[in-house]
Design a protein around this motif. Structure first.
Motif, PDB file in Angstrom:
ATOM      1  N   LEU A 189       0.831  -1.195   0.000  1.00 10.71           N
ATOM      2  CA  LEU A 189       0.000   0.000   0.000  1.00 10.71           C
ATOM      3  C   LEU A 189       0.874   1.256   0.000  1.00 10.71           C
ATOM      4  CD1 LEU A 189      -2.910   0.953   0.015  1.00 10.71           C
ATOM      5  CD2 LEU A 189      -2.894   0.799   2.502  1.00 10.71           C
ATOM      6  N   ARG A 190       1.913   1.256   0.848  1.00 11.48           N
ATOM      7  CA  ARG A 190       2.845   2.382   0.860  1.00 11.48           C
ATOM      8  C   ARG A 190       3.513   2.537  -0.503  1.00 11.48           C
ATOM      9  NH1 ARG A 190       8.133   1.463   3.358  1.00 11.48           N
ATOM     10  NH2 ARG A 190       8.265   0.382   1.393  1.00 11.48           N
ATOM     11  N   ASP A 191       3.931   1.430  -1.098  1.00  3.89           N
ATOM     12  CA  ASP A 191       4.568   1.489  -2.407  1.00  3.89           C
ATOM     13  C   ASP A 191       3.624   2.042  -3.468  1.00  3.89           C
ATOM     14  OD1 ASP A 191       6.830   0.448  -1.239  1.00  3.89           O
ATOM     15  OD2 ASP A 191       6.560  -1.576  -2.048  1.00  3.89           O
ATOM     16  N   ARG A 192       2.350   1.710  -3.362  1.00  8.13           N
ATOM     17  CA  ARG A 192       1.373   2.249  -4.305  1.00  8.13           C
ATOM     18  C   ARG A 192       1.268   3.765  -4.147  1.00  8.13           C
ATOM     19  NH1 ARG A 192      -4.162  -0.046  -3.449  1.00  8.13           N
ATOM     20  NH2 ARG A 192      -3.137  -1.925  -4.173  1.00  8.13           N
ATOM     21  N   TYR A 193       1.199   4.224  -2.900  1.00  7.25           N
ATOM     22  CA  TYR A 193       1.122   5.673  -2.651  1.00  7.25           C
ATOM     23  C   TYR A 193       2.377   6.382  -3.164  1.00  7.25           C
ATOM     24  CZ  TYR A 193      -2.778   4.601   0.507  1.00  7.25           C
ATOM     25  OH  TYR A 193      -3.961   4.173   1.048  1.00  7.25           O
ATOM     26  N   LEU A 194       3.534   5.767  -2.931  1.00  4.38           N
ATOM     27  CA  LEU A 194       4.781   6.359  -3.424  1.00  4.38           C
ATOM     28  C   LEU A 194       4.816   6.377  -4.953  1.00  4.38           C
ATOM     29  CD1 LEU A 194       7.386   4.899  -0.900  1.00  4.38           C
ATOM     30  CD2 LEU A 194       6.454   7.228  -0.985  1.00  4.38           C
ATOM     31  N   ALA A 195       4.270   5.355  -5.597  1.00  4.56           N
ATOM     32  CA  ALA A 195       4.208   5.334  -7.064  1.00  4.56           C
ATOM     33  C   ALA A 195       3.329   6.474  -7.582  1.00  4.56           C
ATOM     34  CB  ALA A 195       3.682   3.986  -7.556  1.00  4.56           C
ATOM     35  N   TYR A 196       2.231   6.741  -6.898  1.00  4.23           N
ATOM     36  CA  TYR A 196       1.382   7.867  -7.281  1.00  4.23           C
ATOM     37  C   TYR A 196       2.163   9.178  -7.199  1.00  4.23           C
ATOM     38  CZ  TYR A 196      -2.672   4.734  -6.424  1.00  4.23           C
ATOM     39  OH  TYR A 196      -3.578   3.709  -6.433  1.00  4.23           O
ATOM     40  N   LEU A 197       2.922   9.339  -6.115  1.00  4.48           N
ATOM     41  CA  LEU A 197       3.720  10.548  -5.941  1.00  4.48           C
ATOM     42  C   LEU A 197       4.829  10.655  -6.984  1.00  4.48           C
ATOM     43  CD1 LEU A 197       4.020  10.559  -2.064  1.00  4.48           C
ATOM     44  CD2 LEU A 197       2.824  12.231  -3.467  1.00  4.48           C
ATOM     45  N   GLN A 198       5.458   9.522  -7.279  1.00  5.72           N
ATOM     46  CA  GLN A 198       6.520   9.526  -8.284  1.00  5.72           C
ATOM     47  C   GLN A 198       5.979   9.939  -9.644  1.00  5.72           C
ATOM     48  OE1 GLN A 198       8.841   5.870  -8.363  1.00  5.72           O
ATOM     49  NE2 GLN A 198       8.587   5.674  -6.162  1.00  5.72           N
ATOM     50  N   GLU A 199       4.844   9.394 -10.026  1.00  4.31           N
ATOM     51  CA  GLU A 199       4.246   9.730 -11.326  1.00  4.31           C
ATOM     52  C   GLU A 199       3.974  11.224 -11.414  1.00  4.31           C
ATOM     53  OE1 GLU A 199       1.148  10.944 -13.909  1.00  4.31           O
ATOM     54  OE2 GLU A 199       0.679  10.597 -11.802  1.00  4.31           O
ATOM     55  N   ALA A 200       3.371  11.784 -10.389  1.00  2.00           N
ATOM     56  CA  ALA A 200       3.043  13.207 -10.397  1.00  2.00           C
ATOM     57  C   ALA A 200       4.309  14.066 -10.382  1.00  2.00           C
ATOM     58  CB  ALA A 200       2.159  13.547  -9.198  1.00  2.00           C
ATOM     59  N   THR A 201       5.276  13.683  -9.570  1.00  2.00           N
ATOM     60  CA  THR A 201       6.522  14.439  -9.475  1.00  2.00           C
ATOM     61  C   THR A 201       7.288  14.405 -10.792  1.00  2.00           C
ATOM     62  OG1 THR A 201       6.685  13.952  -7.113  1.00  2.00           O
ATOM     63  CG2 THR A 201       8.700  14.632  -8.219  1.00  2.00           C
ATOM     64  N   LEU A 202       7.442  13.224 -11.371  1.00  2.00           N
ATOM     65  CA  LEU A 202       8.204  13.108 -12.619  1.00  2.00           C
ATOM     66  C   LEU A 202       7.538  13.872 -13.761  1.00  2.00           C
ATOM     67  CD1 LEU A 202       9.260   9.365 -12.340  1.00  2.00           C
ATOM     68  CD2 LEU A 202      10.739  11.377 -12.118  1.00  2.00           C
ATOM     69  N   SER A 203       6.209  13.849 -13.822  1.00  2.00           N
ATOM     70  CA  SER A 203       5.567  14.587 -14.902  1.00  2.00           C
ATOM     71  C   SER A 203       5.747  16.090 -14.714  1.00  2.00           C
ATOM     72  CB  SER A 203       4.102  14.225 -15.089  1.00  2.00           C
ATOM     73  OG  SER A 203       3.437  14.085 -13.915  1.00  2.00           O
ATOM     74  N   ARG A 204       5.813  16.565 -13.470  1.00  2.00           N
ATOM     75  CA  ARG A 204       6.054  17.994 -13.242  1.00  2.00           C
ATOM     76  C   ARG A 204       7.503  18.359 -13.507  1.00  2.00           C
ATOM     77  NH1 ARG A 204       2.198  20.451  -9.787  1.00  2.00           N
ATOM     78  NH2 ARG A 204       3.408  22.365  -9.925  1.00  2.00           N
ATOM     79  N   LEU A 205       8.428  17.446 -13.220  1.00  2.00           N
ATOM     80  CA  LEU A 205       9.840  17.742 -13.455  1.00  2.00           C
ATOM     81  C   LEU A 205      10.177  17.794 -14.939  1.00  2.00           C
ATOM     82  CD1 LEU A 205      11.632  15.747 -10.616  1.00  2.00           C
ATOM     83  CD2 LEU A 205      11.131  18.196 -10.728  1.00  2.00           C
TER      84      LEU A 205
END
Length: 188
Positions: free
Chosen positions: A66-82
């Motif tokens: 579950l934590r990994d899923r939440y982190l994946a959501y954050l990674q996707e959003a962060t990488l698209s903004r970067l």
């Protein structure tokens, strides 16, 4: 164009410097404000995303999946903004998953431990020694979290292009150093 990712052993110190660097360079700033967007997009609470970023594995998250899923959501959003470039990112653990990108400057800020202990002691009404122990414990938790979530020790200086200790350098000078380093042709 450059992307600067700032990590720190003190969230507030890192954020202060990251915002100053973004302002000095005229870059966008990407911080934890993105958590509300991610929470809305995926229909989860912002508190759970914050907990996934801040806390080590626990029963409250029920599983590392579950934590990994939440982190994946954050990674996707962060990488698209970067991808927008000319960004300064802090507080999203990007220093642990944005790897091998030539124009990304990864910076580690080490807060002044004595100053940090005095502030914590005053805030919590404890002795300086107790505050130092609390800070050491937090560093251990952060190290375990980074090892568990990304298999990297975030305290290892070899993961950064630049490490700045604020024990002898003030924040304004750190901003100047980061700004100058971001101007190197390697990060363009």
């Amino acid at each position: 164009m450059p992307v600067i990712i700032i990590s720190s052993d003190s969230y507030l110190t890192g954020r202060e410097i990251a915002e100053s660097v973004a302002g000095a360079l005229g870059y966008g700033f990407l911080g934890r404000e993105i958590l509300s967007e991610v929470a809305e997009k995926y229909g989860i609470s912002e508190a759970k995303l914050t907990k996934a970023l801040d806390d080590g594995p626990s029963f409250l998250l029920r599983s590392s999946k579950l934590r990994d899923r939440y982190l994946a959501y954050l990674q996707e959003a962060t990488l698209s903004r970067l991808l927008e470039d000319n960004m300064v990112c802090q507080g999203l653990a990007a220093h642990l998953y944005v790897l091998g990108v030539s124009h990304v400057l990864r910076v580690r800020i080490l807060a002044d431990a004595e100053r940090q202990a005095k502030q914590l002691a005053a805030q919590q009404g404890v002795s300086i020694n107790k505050a130092k122990k609390l800070l050491d414990r937090r560093k251990t938790v952060n190290r375990r979290w980074s090892m568990d979530a990304f298999h990297l020790d975030e305290s290892d200086p070899s993961h950064y292009d630049l490490v700045i200790s604020l024990s002898q350098i003030d924040s304004e000078e750190a901003v100047k150093i980061i700004k100058e380093t971001a101007g190197y042709p390697r990060f363009k």
